[in-house]
Design a protein around this motif. Structure first.
Motif, PDB file in Angstrom:
ATOM      1  N   GLY A 424       1.066  -1.270   0.071  1.00  0.00           N
ATOM      2  CA  GLY A 424      -0.186   0.186  -0.101  1.00  0.00           C
ATOM      3  C   GLY A 424       0.768   1.335  -0.048  1.00  0.00           C
ATOM      4  O   GLY A 424       0.577   2.281  -0.844  1.00  0.00           O
ATOM      5  N   THR A 425       1.850   1.334   0.965  1.00  0.00           N
ATOM      6  CA  THR A 425       2.603   2.402   0.980  1.00  0.00           C
ATOM      7  C   THR A 425       3.565   2.663  -0.313  1.00  0.00           C
ATOM      8  O   THR A 425       3.778   3.764  -0.894  1.00  0.00           O
ATOM      9  CB  THR A 425       3.829   2.212   2.124  1.00  0.00           C
ATOM     10  OG1 THR A 425       3.098   2.166   3.349  1.00  0.00           O
ATOM     11  CG2 THR A 425       4.841   3.382   1.935  1.00  0.00           C
ATOM     12  N   THR A 426       3.966   1.720  -0.989  1.00  0.00           N
ATOM     13  CA  THR A 426       4.685   1.578  -2.235  1.00  0.00           C
ATOM     14  C   THR A 426       4.169   2.143  -3.361  1.00  0.00           C
ATOM     15  O   THR A 426       4.299   3.095  -4.069  1.00  0.00           O
ATOM     16  CB  THR A 426       5.201   0.344  -2.768  1.00  0.00           C
ATOM     17  OG1 THR A 426       6.252  -0.176  -1.600  1.00  0.00           O
ATOM     18  CG2 THR A 426       6.179   0.429  -3.917  1.00  0.00           C
ATOM     19  N   CYS A 427       2.936   1.633  -3.463  1.00  0.00           N
ATOM     20  CA  CYS A 427       1.746   2.127  -4.644  1.00  0.00           C
ATOM     21  C   CYS A 427       1.449   3.339  -4.328  1.00  0.00           C
ATOM     22  O   CYS A 427       1.292   4.318  -5.234  1.00  0.00           O
ATOM     23  CB  CYS A 427       0.517   1.055  -4.749  1.00  0.00           C
ATOM     24  SG  CYS A 427       1.004  -0.415  -5.291  1.00  0.00           S
ATOM     25  N   GLY A 428       1.126   3.928  -3.127  1.00  0.00           N
ATOM     26  CA  GLY A 428       0.692   5.266  -2.664  1.00  0.00           C
ATOM     27  C   GLY A 428       1.595   6.422  -3.118  1.00  0.00           C
ATOM     28  O   GLY A 428       1.646   7.396  -3.595  1.00  0.00           O
ATOM     29  N   LEU A 429       2.951   5.711  -2.739  1.00  0.00           N
ATOM     30  CA  LEU A 429       4.023   6.702  -3.005  1.00  0.00           C
ATOM     31  C   LEU A 429       4.374   7.038  -4.575  1.00  0.00           C
ATOM     32  O   LEU A 429       4.636   7.956  -5.309  1.00  0.00           O
ATOM     33  CB  LEU A 429       5.341   6.382  -2.726  1.00  0.00           C
ATOM     34  CG  LEU A 429       5.706   6.556  -0.940  1.00  0.00           C
ATOM     35  CD1 LEU A 429       6.751   5.640  -0.512  1.00  0.00           C
ATOM     36  CD2 LEU A 429       5.805   7.956  -0.508  1.00  0.00           C
ATOM     37  N   ILE A 430       4.152   5.982  -5.185  1.00  0.00           N
ATOM     38  CA  ILE A 430       4.081   5.907  -6.882  1.00  0.00           C
ATOM     39  C   ILE A 430       2.951   6.854  -7.401  1.00  0.00           C
ATOM     40  O   ILE A 430       3.465   7.656  -8.119  1.00  0.00           O
ATOM     41  CB  ILE A 430       3.902   4.762  -7.387  1.00  0.00           C
ATOM     42  CG1 ILE A 430       5.219   3.775  -7.200  1.00  0.00           C
ATOM     43  CG2 ILE A 430       3.780   4.677  -9.117  1.00  0.00           C
ATOM     44  CD1 ILE A 430       5.073   2.192  -7.597  1.00  0.00           C
ATOM     45  N   GLY A 431       1.828   6.927  -6.983  1.00  0.00           N
ATOM     46  CA  GLY A 431       0.805   7.774  -7.335  1.00  0.00           C
ATOM     47  C   GLY A 431       1.168   9.270  -6.736  1.00  0.00           C
ATOM     48  O   GLY A 431       0.761  10.072  -7.611  1.00  0.00           O
ATOM     49  N   GLY A 436      -0.053  12.980  -8.365  1.00  0.00           N
ATOM     50  CA  GLY A 436      -0.131  14.330  -7.436  1.00  0.00           C
ATOM     51  C   GLY A 436      -0.085  14.116  -5.884  1.00  0.00           C
ATOM     52  O   GLY A 436      -0.744  12.711  -5.754  1.00  0.00           O
ATOM     53  N   PHE A 437       0.029  15.008  -5.074  1.00  0.00           N
ATOM     54  CA  PHE A 437      -0.013  14.701  -3.633  1.00  0.00           C
ATOM     55  C   PHE A 437      -1.519  14.462  -3.068  1.00  0.00           C
ATOM     56  O   PHE A 437      -1.788  13.703  -1.859  1.00  0.00           O
ATOM     57  CB  PHE A 437       0.426  15.907  -3.005  1.00  0.00           C
ATOM     58  CG  PHE A 437      -0.359  16.944  -3.014  1.00  0.00           C
ATOM     59  CD1 PHE A 437      -1.528  17.296  -1.890  1.00  0.00           C
ATOM     60  CD2 PHE A 437      -0.436  18.201  -3.927  1.00  0.00           C
ATOM     61  CE1 PHE A 437      -2.317  18.366  -1.801  1.00  0.00           C
ATOM     62  CE2 PHE A 437      -1.247  19.227  -3.520  1.00  0.00           C
ATOM     63  CZ  PHE A 437      -1.985  19.397  -2.625  1.00  0.00           C
ATOM     64  N   TYR A 438      -2.541  14.654  -4.126  1.00  0.00           N
ATOM     65  CA  TYR A 438      -3.876  14.324  -3.440  1.00  0.00           C
ATOM     66  C   TYR A 438      -4.319  12.989  -3.904  1.00  0.00           C
ATOM     67  O   TYR A 438      -5.453  12.772  -4.030  1.00  0.00           O
ATOM     68  CB  TYR A 438      -4.882  15.508  -4.179  1.00  0.00           C
ATOM     69  CG  TYR A 438      -4.466  15.665  -5.676  1.00  0.00           C
ATOM     70  CD1 TYR A 438      -4.964  14.757  -6.790  1.00  0.00           C
ATOM     71  CD2 TYR A 438      -3.829  16.691  -6.257  1.00  0.00           C
ATOM     72  CE1 TYR A 438      -4.612  14.944  -8.164  1.00  0.00           C
ATOM     73  CE2 TYR A 438      -3.320  17.011  -7.599  1.00  0.00           C
ATOM     74  CZ  TYR A 438      -3.972  16.285  -8.432  1.00  0.00           C
ATOM     75  OH  TYR A 438      -3.621  16.263  -9.749  1.00  0.00           O
ATOM     76  N   VAL A 439      -3.579  12.167  -4.408  1.00  0.00           N
ATOM     77  CA  VAL A 439      -3.964  10.711  -4.734  1.00  0.00           C
ATOM     78  C   VAL A 439      -3.122   9.615  -3.828  1.00  0.00           C
ATOM     79  O   VAL A 439      -3.599   8.534  -3.652  1.00  0.00           O
ATOM     80  CB  VAL A 439      -3.952  10.507  -6.158  1.00  0.00           C
ATOM     81  CG1 VAL A 439      -4.845  11.307  -6.869  1.00  0.00           C
ATOM     82  CG2 VAL A 439      -2.428  10.508  -6.743  1.00  0.00           C
ATOM     83  N   CYS A 445      -4.552   3.188   0.426  1.00  0.00           N
ATOM     84  CA  CYS A 445      -5.702   2.590   1.120  1.00  0.00           C
ATOM     85  C   CYS A 445      -6.301   1.572   0.282  1.00  0.00           C
ATOM     86  O   CYS A 445      -6.603   0.374   0.736  1.00  0.00           O
ATOM     87  CB  CYS A 445      -6.801   3.557   1.724  1.00  0.00           C
ATOM     88  SG  CYS A 445      -7.936   2.891   2.395  1.00  0.00           S
ATOM     89  N   CYS A 446      -6.667   1.722  -0.967  1.00  0.00           N
ATOM     90  CA  CYS A 446      -7.143   0.644  -1.935  1.00  0.00           C
ATOM     91  C   CYS A 446      -6.410  -0.446  -1.936  1.00  0.00           C
ATOM     92  O   CYS A 446      -6.857  -1.740  -2.014  1.00  0.00           O
ATOM     93  CB  CYS A 446      -7.471   1.336  -3.243  1.00  0.00           C
ATOM     94  SG  CYS A 446      -8.751   2.612  -3.034  1.00  0.00           S
ATOM     95  N   VAL A 447      -5.190  -0.424  -2.135  1.00  0.00           N
ATOM     96  CA  VAL A 447      -4.207  -1.616  -2.386  1.00  0.00           C
ATOM     97  C   VAL A 447      -4.018  -2.314  -1.060  1.00  0.00           C
ATOM     98  O   VAL A 447      -4.206  -3.376  -1.224  1.00  0.00           O
ATOM     99  CB  VAL A 447      -2.495  -1.178  -2.814  1.00  0.00           C
ATOM    100  CG1 VAL A 447      -1.791  -2.198  -2.900  1.00  0.00           C
ATOM    101  CG2 VAL A 447      -2.634  -0.441  -4.276  1.00  0.00           C
TER     102      VAL A 447
END
Length: 473
Positions: A424-431, A436-439, A445-447
């Motif tokens: 979750g953290t890895t995919c969130g940082l990629i997004g 953008g910082f807003y995703v 959370c979804c992953v």
């Protein structure tokens, strides 16, 4: 734009006055601390009034008083509403606070829970997530002190940032959580009165109609309810706020410090009282075009509008309110992060035989080191407050489902809980970096949710709740 409604002499005097008062108060309260429970958890006997006040004051941070106006200035209506939805974190944590107190009455940190519930690998991943978040929040708070002072006076960003760190480290070091909670109570009263006064003056001076017309002419996108980036921010901030509270030791330490039966009511009350605060501070930002204010940095808009409306004396009032909001969060974060590092990292990995007296001494040293590390990172002032803070969203949102399921569901295993936080953290940082910082928090959370659901489907481990009650080594 030269905008310094507070003189350098007055700003310096305010800093000295705050420092002396709060540090003395911390020392005075710290005299009552007799053991580790007193220093870390205020004797585990905090009543309803102080419990509600500390929860609310801690959540009214630089983010509420500076970042909420910034995001409203950038995203409009959804920025304002989206930020207020962070109250859901406090409200939803209310029943969890009761559950935490029941499951682990002798626990100290959220790390204790993860270690016993999920095992060492997941515990290590969680500590990385929690520490990265804590450092991000500490940096945003330190930056906010500098932004506040440089916006309202001629004093530099670096001096303001240094001053608030020294003051908060000082009284937290002397008084522990007992001093943090007591000062939060006073700061809550200051913040509530201050925000209401500023919002009322803004409404009376500018008015809804003028705010609407100026925004419509100069920034029509801010009034667009279908603004894509703003909609994504709305949902991202909901998950970010929930993740911040569910995983952080700031809130777990309070759940464990509150008297039996207090936690649920205190967090619910704090959430309901906090809910309208970002609406008021956000509305102030929308008045900026009508007042002819165009800040060089978006995170300066709140103090600039408030100072413009209230004049020089009002600017001092704004300073006191925002400084109180900063201190009420920075002290809490220093204390809670110190507890986590002391109990989980020092005792868990470095010195497993350390007694409580040794742990209290280490805890004080950790507070000093955290303050210094924050100061070093704050020096270059990279990015705006909103961008710095939302980087942590990718970390904390990954812990939402492992925490919820870990508290109420016996079947999720440590293997899948750890994978949910890591992926979750890895995919969130990629997004965060690619979109953008807003995703970041939304993707994280979804992953994490998908991985946790797979864990429930593929494994059928049954956890014994008694292991938490006994706080097994």
């Amino acid at each position: 734009m030269d905008f310094n409604p507070i003189s350098i002499t007055m700003a310096a005097s305010l800093l000295v006055a705050f420092g002396v008062i709060w540090i003395f108060f911390g020392w005075w309260l710290g005299r009552k601390n007799k053991d580790l429970d007193d220093f870390m958890l205020a004797g585990r006997n905090v009543g309803f009034a102080f419990a509600s006040a500390t929860a609310m004051a801690t959540w009214i941070t630089s983010n509420t008083t500076l970042v909420a106006p910034q995001l409203t200035y950038q995203f409009g209506i959804w920025g304002m509403v989206g930020y207020s939805m962070a109250a859901l974190g406090l409200i939803l944590f209310a029943p969890m606070a009761k559950r935490i107190k029941e499951l682990m009455p002798q626990g100290y940190t959220c790390g204790d829970f993860i270690r016993v519930r999920y095992g060492k690998p997941a515990w290590v991943i969680f500590l990385v997530v929690s520490f990265c978040y804590a450092l991000g929040w500490l940096v945003s708070l330190g930056m906010a002190g500098g932004v506040l002072l440089s916006t309202l006076s001629g004093l530099s960003y670096h001096l303001g940032m240094t001053a608030i760190l020294i003051i908060c480290v000082g009284y937290t070091l002397l008084g522990g959580l007992r001093a943090v909670i007591a000062t939060d109570y006073v700061q809550t009263l200051i913040i509530i009165v201050g925000v209401l006064v500023i919002g009322f003056v803004c409404y009376q001076t500018v008015g809804l109609e003028e705010v609407y017309e100026s925004a419509k002419q100069e920034h029509p996108q801010l009034l667009n309810l279908l603004f894509p980036a703003a909609i994504m921010f709305l949902f991202n901030n909901i998950f970010f706020g929930i993740g911040e509270i569910f995983h952080s030791n700031v809130w777990w330490s309070r759940a464990l410090a509150f008297r039996q039966g207090i936690g649920k009511r205190a967090y619910l009350m704090a959430g309901l009282l906090w809910l309208p605060i970002p609406i008021v501070t956000g509305f102030i930002a929308l008045a900026a075009p009508a007042l002819g204010i165009y800040p060089a940095e978006a995170d300066m808009v709140g103090p600039m509008v408030a100072a413009k409306l209230l004049g020089s004396m009002g600017a001092i009032f704004v300073f006191v309110v925002v400084f109180s909001a900063l201190a009420s969060s920075l002290d809490s974060l220093l204390a809670a992060t110190s507890d986590l590092i002391t109990k989980d990292i020092y005792k868990g990995f470095i010195n497993k035989e350390a007694d409580n007296k040794r742990l209290e001494k280490v805890g004080r040293n950790v507070i000093l080191l955290l303050g210094f590390a924050t100061w070093i990172i704050c020096l270059p002032r990279v990015g705006t407050l909103g961008e710095v803070l939302n980087l942590a969203g990718a970390f904390v949102a990954s812990a939402i489902w492992p925490i919820i399921l870990g508290l109420y569901q016996q079947r999720l295993s440590g293997k899948f809980a750890g994978a949910a936080m890591a992926l979750g953290t890895t995919c969130g940082l990629i997004g965060y970096f690619s979109i953008g910082f807003y995703v970041g928090a939304l993707i994280s959370c979804c992953v994490s949710f998908i991985v946790c659901m797979l864990g429930l489907l593929l494994e059928d481990e049954r956890f014994d709740w008694n292991r938490l009650a006994n706080m097994e080594k």
